[in-house]
Design a protein around this motif. Structure first.
Motif, short mmCIF file in Angstrom:
data_model
loop_
_atom_site.label_atom_id
_atom_site.label_comp_id
_atom_site.label_asym_id
_atom_site.label_seq_id
_atom_site.Cartn_x
_atom_site.Cartn_y
_atom_site.Cartn_z
N SER A 1 50.93 36.28 50.87
CA SER A 1 49.67 36.59 50.18
C SER A 1 49.56 35.72 48.93
CB SER A 1 49.68 38.07 49.79
OG SER A 1 48.65 38.37 48.89
N PRO A 2 48.45 34.96 48.77
CA PRO A 2 48.35 34.04 47.63
C PRO A 2 48.58 34.67 46.26
CG PRO A 2 46.66 33.53 49.24
CD PRO A 2 47.31 34.81 49.70
N PRO A 3 48.06 35.89 45.97
CA PRO A 3 48.34 36.46 44.65
C PRO A 3 49.83 36.72 44.43
CG PRO A 3 46.46 37.56 45.67
CD PRO A 3 47.08 36.71 46.73
N ILE A 4 50.52 37.14 45.49
CA ILE A 4 51.97 37.40 45.37
C ILE A 4 52.72 36.09 45.26
CG2 ILE A 4 53.99 38.35 46.56
CD1 ILE A 4 52.12 40.56 47.61
N GLU A 5 52.31 35.10 46.01
CA GLU A 5 52.94 33.77 45.92
C GLU A 5 52.86 33.23 44.49
OE1 GLU A 5 52.87 29.51 48.29
OE2 GLU A 5 51.07 30.75 48.31
N ALA A 6 51.69 33.35 43.88
CA ALA A 6 51.50 32.86 42.51
C ALA A 6 52.38 33.62 41.53
CB ALA A 6 50.03 32.97 42.11
N TYR A 7 52.52 34.93 41.73
CA TYR A 7 53.37 35.73 40.86
C TYR A 7 54.84 35.33 41.01
CZ TYR A 7 55.81 39.69 38.81
OH TYR A 7 56.66 40.47 38.06
N VAL A 8 55.30 35.24 42.24
CA VAL A 8 56.70 34.89 42.52
C VAL A 8 57.04 33.52 41.95
CG1 VAL A 8 58.27 34.24 44.42
CG2 VAL A 8 56.98 36.40 44.52
N ASP A 9 56.10 32.59 42.07
CA ASP A 9 56.38 31.21 41.65
C ASP A 9 56.57 31.05 40.15
OD1 ASP A 9 56.35 30.46 44.27
OD2 ASP A 9 54.40 29.47 44.21
#
Length: 197
Positions: free
Chosen positions: A27-35
């Motif tokens: 999920s893009p929002p989760i990807e951005a958070y994890v990164d």
């Protein structure tokens, strides 16, 4: 757990590949958070993990302690094959369990289509269990749906309802509309960061 949403219900969905909620990607929002997370040693739980695109992303980014939990035995057996190398390296654990029976503590819980998959009558219990599973200062981060959808799964809801569950137990660091949802979910996702009080 509601009888409808048990191991058999979810295992049948995975066997028949009727998993319309699965994005086929992190999920893009989760990807951005994890990164933007820098400490790769934190312990991370993904409950109701599904096909675990988020776990793939975490593991490929070098995170060392990722625990996946799902109620579907069929799915868990698939994940044990998928993450065989990471399990052997002791970087990943895959558990077949009901989330509400889970033991242990974690620094971070990733929420991605689990909250919306459980019976809404369990939402207060979900908030309490999340607080129980988090270490002091630990966080829940991820995505909740903001939409009216009483006939699930997925079940909808809104931020006002969610705050009622979470505010007594968590400091609300974020509960804002996602700006980077995939197109079909645009306008119907909230990004949350909840820190255990």
């Amino acid at each position: 757990m509601s009888n409808q949403l048990d191991d058999n219900f979810w295992s049948t969905r995975y066997k028949e590949n009727t998993t319309g909620w699965d994005l086929g990607q992190v999920s893009p929002p989760i990807e951005a958070y994890v990164d933007q997370l820098t400490n790769k040693d934190i312990s991370i739980l993904i409950p109701g993990c599904g096909n675990s695109h988020e776990a793939e992303h975490l593991l490929s980014a070098g995170f060392k302690k990722v625990t996946l939990v799902d109620i579907s035995e069929v799915l868990v057996e698939r994940l044990k094959v998928k993450f065989e190398a990471e399990i052997a390296e002791d970087r990943c654990e895959v558990i077949h369990a009901d989330f509400f029976d889970l033991k242990g503590t974690f620094d971070l819980v990733i929420e991605q289509t689990f909250f919306c998959a459980i019976d809404p009558s369990l939402r207060q219990q979900y908030a309490q269990k999340m607080a129980e599973l988090l270490k002091p200062g630990g966080k829940v981060a991820g995505v909740l749906f903001e939409m009216h959808k009483p006939d699930g799964p997925p079940f909808g809801g809104n931020s006002e309802e969610y705050l009622g569950y979470f505010e007594p137990l968590f400091d609300i660091k974020s509960m804002e509309p996602c700006h980077n949802s995939i197109a079909p979910r645009a306008g119907s996702e909230l990004f949350i960061i909840l820190q255990k009080k």
